[in-house]
Design an enzyme around this catalytic site. Structure first.
Site, PDB file in Angstrom:
ATOM      1  N   TYR A 205       0.793  -1.224   0.000  1.00  0.00           N
ATOM      2  CA  TYR A 205       0.000   0.000   0.000  1.00  0.00           C
ATOM      3  C   TYR A 205       0.835   1.290   0.000  1.00  0.00           C
ATOM      4  O   TYR A 205       1.748   1.448   0.815  1.00  0.00           O
ATOM      5  CB  TYR A 205      -0.929   0.032   1.221  1.00  0.00           C
ATOM      6  N   GLY A 206       0.465   2.216  -0.854  1.00  0.00           N
ATOM      7  CA  GLY A 206       0.940   3.612  -0.829  1.00  0.00           C
ATOM      8  C   GLY A 206       2.413   3.759  -0.525  1.00  0.00           C
ATOM      9  O   GLY A 206       3.262   3.129  -1.143  1.00  0.00           O
ATOM     10  N   LYS A 214       7.598   8.451  -0.042  1.00  0.00           N
ATOM     11  CA  LYS A 214       7.977   8.835   1.311  1.00  0.00           C
ATOM     12  C   LYS A 214       9.375   8.320   1.678  1.00  0.00           C
ATOM     13  O   LYS A 214      10.141   8.999   2.349  1.00  0.00           O
ATOM     14  CB  LYS A 214       6.932   8.344   2.321  1.00  0.00           C
ATOM     15  N   SER A 256      -0.369  14.333   6.939  1.00  0.00           N
ATOM     16  CA  SER A 256      -1.137  13.480   6.040  1.00  0.00           C
ATOM     17  C   SER A 256      -2.638  13.670   6.247  1.00  0.00           C
ATOM     18  O   SER A 256      -3.109  13.716   7.387  1.00  0.00           O
ATOM     19  CB  SER A 256      -0.774  12.012   6.297  1.00  0.00           C
ATOM     20  N   CYS A 258      -4.464  16.269   5.760  1.00  0.00           N
ATOM     21  CA  CYS A 258      -4.820  17.542   6.392  1.00  0.00           C
ATOM     22  C   CYS A 258      -4.925  18.687   5.394  1.00  0.00           C
ATOM     23  O   CYS A 258      -4.849  19.857   5.776  1.00  0.00           O
ATOM     24  CB  CYS A 258      -3.823  17.880   7.493  1.00  0.00           C
ATOM     25  N   THR A 261      -3.498  18.364  -0.863  1.00  0.00           N
ATOM     26  CA  THR A 261      -4.008  18.231  -2.231  1.00  0.00           C
ATOM     27  C   THR A 261      -5.101  19.266  -2.484  1.00  0.00           C
ATOM     28  O   THR A 261      -5.177  19.860  -3.560  1.00  0.00           O
ATOM     29  CB  THR A 261      -4.542  16.801  -2.463  1.00  0.00           C
ATOM     30  N   ASN A 262      -5.942  19.493  -1.484  1.00  0.00           N
ATOM     31  CA  ASN A 262      -7.024  20.464  -1.653  1.00  0.00           C
ATOM     32  C   ASN A 262      -6.509  21.883  -1.838  1.00  0.00           C
ATOM     33  O   ASN A 262      -6.984  22.609  -2.709  1.00  0.00           O
ATOM     34  CB  ASN A 262      -7.993  20.377  -0.479  1.00  0.00           C
ATOM     35  N   ASP A 281       2.352  17.132  -2.603  1.00  0.00           N
ATOM     36  CA  ASP A 281       2.758  16.325  -1.439  1.00  0.00           C
ATOM     37  C   ASP A 281       4.208  16.506  -1.015  1.00  0.00           C
ATOM     38  O   ASP A 281       4.508  16.394   0.164  1.00  0.00           O
ATOM     39  CB  ASP A 281       2.494  14.834  -1.726  1.00  0.00           C
ATOM     40  N   ARG A 404      -4.487  19.866  11.906  1.00  0.00           N
ATOM     41  CA  ARG A 404      -5.922  19.691  12.088  1.00  0.00           C
ATOM     42  C   ARG A 404      -6.175  19.874  13.566  1.00  0.00           C
ATOM     43  O   ARG A 404      -5.905  18.978  14.358  1.00  0.00           O
ATOM     44  CB  ARG A 404      -6.239  18.273  11.617  1.00  0.00           C
ATOM     45  N   PHE A 499     -11.641  24.958   2.073  1.00  0.00           N
ATOM     46  CA  PHE A 499     -11.556  24.713   0.631  1.00  0.00           C
ATOM     47  C   PHE A 499     -11.365  26.029  -0.142  1.00  0.00           C
ATOM     48  O   PHE A 499     -10.453  26.784   0.189  1.00  0.00           O
ATOM     49  CB  PHE A 499     -12.773  23.916   0.174  1.00  0.00           C
ATOM     50  N   GLU A 501     -12.710  28.779   0.014  1.00  0.00           N
ATOM     51  CA  GLU A 501     -12.768  29.988   0.857  1.00  0.00           C
ATOM     52  C   GLU A 501     -11.425  30.258   1.544  1.00  0.00           C
ATOM     53  O   GLU A 501     -11.209  31.346   2.085  1.00  0.00           O
ATOM     54  CB  GLU A 501     -13.873  29.861   1.917  1.00  0.00           C
TER      55      GLU A 501
HETATM   56  P1  GTP Z   1      -1.952  13.223   2.131  1.00  0.00           P
HETATM   57  O1  GTP Z   1      -2.100  12.828   0.710  1.00  0.00           O
HETATM   58  O2  GTP Z   1      -2.249  12.101   3.086  1.00  0.00           O
HETATM   59  O3  GTP Z   1      -0.621  13.819   2.434  1.00  0.00           O
HETATM   60  O4  GTP Z   1      -3.136  14.272   2.469  1.00  0.00           O
HETATM   61  P2  GTP Z   1      -3.339  15.835   2.104  1.00  0.00           P
HETATM   62  O5  GTP Z   1      -2.614  16.674   3.090  1.00  0.00           O
HETATM   63  O6  GTP Z   1      -3.058  16.072   0.669  1.00  0.00           O
HETATM   64  O7  GTP Z   1      -4.894  16.029   2.416  1.00  0.00           O
HETATM   65  P3  GTP Z   1      -6.123  16.267   1.406  1.00  0.00           P
HETATM   66  O8  GTP Z   1      -6.037  17.574   0.688  1.00  0.00           O
HETATM   67  O9  GTP Z   1      -6.280  15.066   0.577  1.00  0.00           O
HETATM   68  O10 GTP Z   1      -7.323  16.374   2.433  1.00  0.00           O
HETATM   69  C1  GTP Z   1      -7.612  15.363   3.359  1.00  0.00           C
HETATM   70  C2  GTP Z   1      -9.021  15.482   3.857  1.00  0.00           C
HETATM   71  O11 GTP Z   1      -9.222  16.771   4.447  1.00  0.00           O
HETATM   72  C3  GTP Z   1     -10.056  15.365   2.747  1.00  0.00           C
HETATM   73  O12 GTP Z   1     -11.126  14.614   3.213  1.00  0.00           O
HETATM   74  C4  GTP Z   1     -10.467  16.785   2.484  1.00  0.00           C
HETATM   75  O13 GTP Z   1     -11.800  16.876   2.015  1.00  0.00           O
HETATM   76  C5  GTP Z   1     -10.312  17.440   3.851  1.00  0.00           C
HETATM   77  N1  GTP Z   1      -9.990  18.892   3.724  1.00  0.00           N
HETATM   78  C6  GTP Z   1      -9.040  19.439   2.922  1.00  0.00           C
HETATM   79  N2  GTP Z   1      -9.056  20.788   3.002  1.00  0.00           N
HETATM   80  C7  GTP Z   1     -10.020  21.111   3.897  1.00  0.00           C
HETATM   81  C8  GTP Z   1     -10.520  22.360   4.410  1.00  0.00           C
HETATM   82  O14 GTP Z   1     -10.076  23.454   4.070  1.00  0.00           O
HETATM   83  N3  GTP Z   1     -11.532  22.279   5.337  1.00  0.00           N
HETATM   84  C9  GTP Z   1     -12.046  21.079   5.741  1.00  0.00           C
HETATM   85  N4  GTP Z   1     -13.025  21.089   6.629  1.00  0.00           N
HETATM   86  N5  GTP Z   1     -11.607  19.883   5.255  1.00  0.00           N
HETATM   87  C10 GTP Z   1     -10.609  19.898   4.356  1.00  0.00           C
HETATM   88  C1  SPV Z   2       0.681  10.521   3.319  1.00  0.00           C
HETATM   89  O1  SPV Z   2       0.298   9.689   4.170  1.00  0.00           O
HETATM   90  O2  SPV Z   2       1.171  11.627   3.642  1.00  0.00           O
HETATM   91  C2  SPV Z   2       0.531  10.222   1.896  1.00  0.00           C
HETATM   92  C3  SPV Z   2       0.094   8.868   1.523  1.00  0.00           C
HETATM   93  O3  SPV Z   2       0.792  11.071   1.076  1.00  0.00           O
HETATM   94  S1  SPV Z   2       1.433   7.746   1.477  1.00  0.00           S
HETATM   95  O4  SPV Z   2       2.070   7.843   0.171  1.00  0.00           O
HETATM   96  O5  SPV Z   2       0.879   6.403   1.698  1.00  0.00           O
HETATM   97  O6  SPV Z   2       2.403   8.076   2.501  1.00  0.00           O
HETATM   98 MN    MN Z   3       1.347  13.043   2.109  1.00  0.00          MN
END
Ligand code: GTP
Ligand code: SPV
Ligand code: MN
Length: 601
Positions: A205-206, A214, A256, A258, A261-262, A281, A404, A499, A501
């Site tokens: 996985y991942g 990573k 992770s 948190c 990606t968004n 990432d 978070r 998001f 906003e």
């Molecule tokens: P990794 O790939 O694990 O490193 O995660 P990441 O940091 O890229 O997180 P990602 O953007 O995928 O968001 C993770 C979760 O947080 C998702 O379910 C999103 O919908 C939620 N999320 C992201 N941005 C926000 C935000 O501004 N507000 C809220 N309430 N939730 C958010």
């Molecule tokens: C993380 O957990 O921060 C990820 C997913 O980006 S993984 O590649 O599985 O570490």
């Molecule tokens: Mn990550």
């Protein structure tokens, strides 16, 4: 090249695969691997009209996320791994590796995957080779990095490369039937920082299996970066274009799941602003001759969290996933498309869940695993910057740290200077998510979002960040801010809409950089008064806003205790400047008797 051939030969002799396949990286090879994975029942092809050239993988239920407890830094000296990493003796780990690899690939194919982090041949790119017995890992690495023949040419031209070996630990006896997701109960993700090697066993996985991500681009790269004078970080990278057309480059470290990606694909709700995606990432950055920090994304794809990704939250991700995507552990619709919590407001009436079981909205369990993911080329993102692969990278204007946090941590805080910014990064805490095994929701310190990803002593890492600050001109160094999109009210709902906003917070920060936005001081650092934020068109109750911008000294005194206890674990490797930052935070908190509330307009 002879080194590479000899190494592959050694591993093959030990692991005894049926055959060895050198990955060329061609489109035809990628297609063929996918075809074989489907034939073997390891991938399901999705409906070609609804989701062209896309596939679904369902993992073993015991192999759904990174396994931090099984992740090891096998440095020669235990103290070099530091208090936040699991350490083991490298000689013992080599012996363990050899015993685990003995016959581990019987009945399988050993794939040799040369990969480049950063554009092939780029001046700051790094090369590695992953040996793996998982074709799913091969196709995933092919999306996440640049692989194959061009990389081999670099190696034969003499480029340095890192050695990584991955086995799912599930050899097949003659006649034994394969499973859809071969893996082993026993898992080990072992890093050898001195010799720049990785050995991963038991998981498909991942980050446990895509070792370029990573294991190499963060854990080993952080060690290379320490030795060579740069930084390897768990960050997204964007170009923010203001309504006046000014361009700012922003990197942000959130743990992770948190929000990286968004934020990387933000669609601003404030008119005139634009975001171009550069990475979601990992960021490698280095101080340049111009006194600025230059940043680049070493990856080529996104391995993104599916749940919560929907048209209202991340429309760009939804468009990115139109096709040519590998989904893992999401649910499937009867029509042969995918679904996960948050994709639509109302779930379909029938689904096949991530474990392949029938699912209805009354099943009482999530249809997609909380750490279900999509693997897709970054090039498919509709807002990808046209120069995203430029090996020169971009000059960085701004660094954000976040986590978070349901309580105490305000929406945004400005660092006074680089050292204070490093203190903010060092003291980030966050509620644990499903991205790694562990108790979801538990608050832990995640300095720089690097807790599970720093390949050496975290105290030395903090010192390295301070040193990098001295390698830039003071006025040219990126400004540092701390953000928290995840503050909750007493009723448990998010106080901030998040998001798209989030642009309102970025707008304030850029306003600070441009010298046009106001602020008020707090013991934590400057933060906006309500009137300093552009909240046009946002229906945010004033009491929520007040809460988002409040600093409660009593709560923060307790927080400072926790920070102190955490920093103490670094002993004499804690840089003195950070002890001074903590002392000055405590002094400011002691001086602020009443809760600091923003002045009401
Ligand atoms: P990794 O790939 O694990 O490193 O995660 P990441 O940091 O890229 O997180 P990602 O953007 O995928 O968001 C993770 C979760 O947080 C998702 O379910 C999103 O919908 C939620 N999320 C992201 N941005 C926000 C935000 O501004 N507000 C809220 N309430 N939730 C958010
Ligand atoms: C993380 O957990 O921060 C990820 C997913 O980006 S993984 O590649 O599985 O570490
Ligand atoms: Mn990550």
């Amino acid at each position: 090249m002879t080194d590479l051939l000899a190494w592959v030969d050694d591993i093959a002799r030990l692991a005894r695969p049926d055959r060895v396949h050198w990955v060329s990286g061609s489109e035809e090879e990628h297609e063929e691997l996918l075809r074989v994975l489907v034939a073997e029942g390891k991938l399901e092809k999705l409906d070609p009209v609804l989701r062209p050239d896309s596939y679904l993988a369902r993992s073993h239920p015991g192999d759904v996320a990174r396994t931090e407890a099984r992740t090891i830094i096998a440095s020669a000296r235990e103290e070099d791994a530091g208090p936040t990493n699991n350490w083991a003796d490298p000689e013992e780990m080599r012996a363990l590796r050899d015993s685990l690899l003995d016959g581990a690939m019987r009945g399988r194919t050993l794939y040799v995957v040369p990969f480049s982090l950063g554009a092939v041949g780029g001046k700051d790119s790094r090369i590695g080779v992953q040996i793996t017995d998982s074709a799913y890992a091969v196709v995933s690495i092919g999306v996440m990095t640049r692989v194959g023949a061009p990389v081999l040419r670099e190696i034969s031209d003499g480029a340095a490369w890192v050695r990584t070996v991955h086995s799912v630990g599930a050899p097949l006896e003659p006649g034994q039937e394969d499973t859809a997701w071969p893996c082993h109960e026993e898992k080990h993700i072992i890093h050898f920082p001195e010799t720049l090697e990785v050995f991963s066993y038991g998981s498909g996985y991942g980050g446990n299996a895509i070792l370029a991500k990573k294991c190499v681009a963060l854990r080993l790269a952080s060690v290379m970066a320490r030795d060579e004078g740069w930084l390897a970080e768990h960050m997204l990278l964007i170009r923010l274009v203001s309504p006046q057309g000014r361009r700012y480059h922003v990197a942000a470290a959130f743990p992770s799941a948190c929000g990286k990606t968004n934020l990387a694909m933000l669609r601003p709700t404030l008119p005139g602003w634009r975001v171009e995606t550069l990475g979601d990432d990992i960021v490698w950055m280095r101080p340049g001759a111009d006194g600025r920090m230059h940043a680049m994304n070493p990856e080529a794809g996104f391995f993104g969290v599916a749940p919560g990704t929907g048209p209202a939250t991340n429309a760009s991700a939804i468009e990115t996933l139109w096709g040519r995507t590998i989904f893992t552990n999401v649910a499937r619709t009867p029509e042969g498309d995918v679904w996960w919590e948050g994709l639509t407001d109302t779930p379909p009436e029938r689904l096949v869940d991530w474990q392949g079981r029938d699912w209805t909205p009354s099943s009482g369990r999530p249809a997609a695993h909380p750490n279900s993911r999509f693997t897709v080329s970054a090039a498919q993102c509709p807002q990808i910057a046209e120069d995203w692969e430029d090996p020169d990278g971009v000059p960085l204007d701004l660094i954000l740290f976040g986590g978070r946090r349901a309580a105490h941590v305000p929406l945004v805080v400005e660092a006074r200077d680089w050292a204070h910014g490093v203190f903010l990064g060092a003291t980030i805490a966050s509620e644990r998510t499903a991205a790694a095994e562990g108790t979801v929701g538990e608050v832990r310190r995640e300095p720089f979002a690097m807790l599970p990803f720093c390949g050496y002593h975290l105290g030395d890492y903090l010192a390295h960040w301070l040193l990098m600050g001295r390698r830039m001109y003071t006025d040219a160094a990126p400004r540092i801010y701390q953000v928290n999109w995840f503050r909750r009210g007493e009723d448990g709902r998010f106080l901030w809409p998040g998001f798209g906003e989030n642009i309102r917070v970025l707008d304030w920060i850029i306003g600070r950089l441009e010298g046009r936005a106001g602020a008020q001081d707090s013991p934590l650092g400057a933060l906006p008064r309500p009137e300093d934020l552009d909240l046009t068109g946002l229906d945010l109750p004033p009491e929520d806003l007040e809460e988002l911008l409040a600093v409660d000294p009593a709560a923060w005194q307790a927080e400072a205790e926790g920070i102190g206890a955490f920093l103490e674990t670094f002993g004499d490797r804690l840089p003195a400047e950070l002890g001074e930052e903590l002392a000055s935070l405590r002094a400011r908190l002691a001086a602020a008797e009443a809760p600091v509330r923003p002045d009401r307009p």
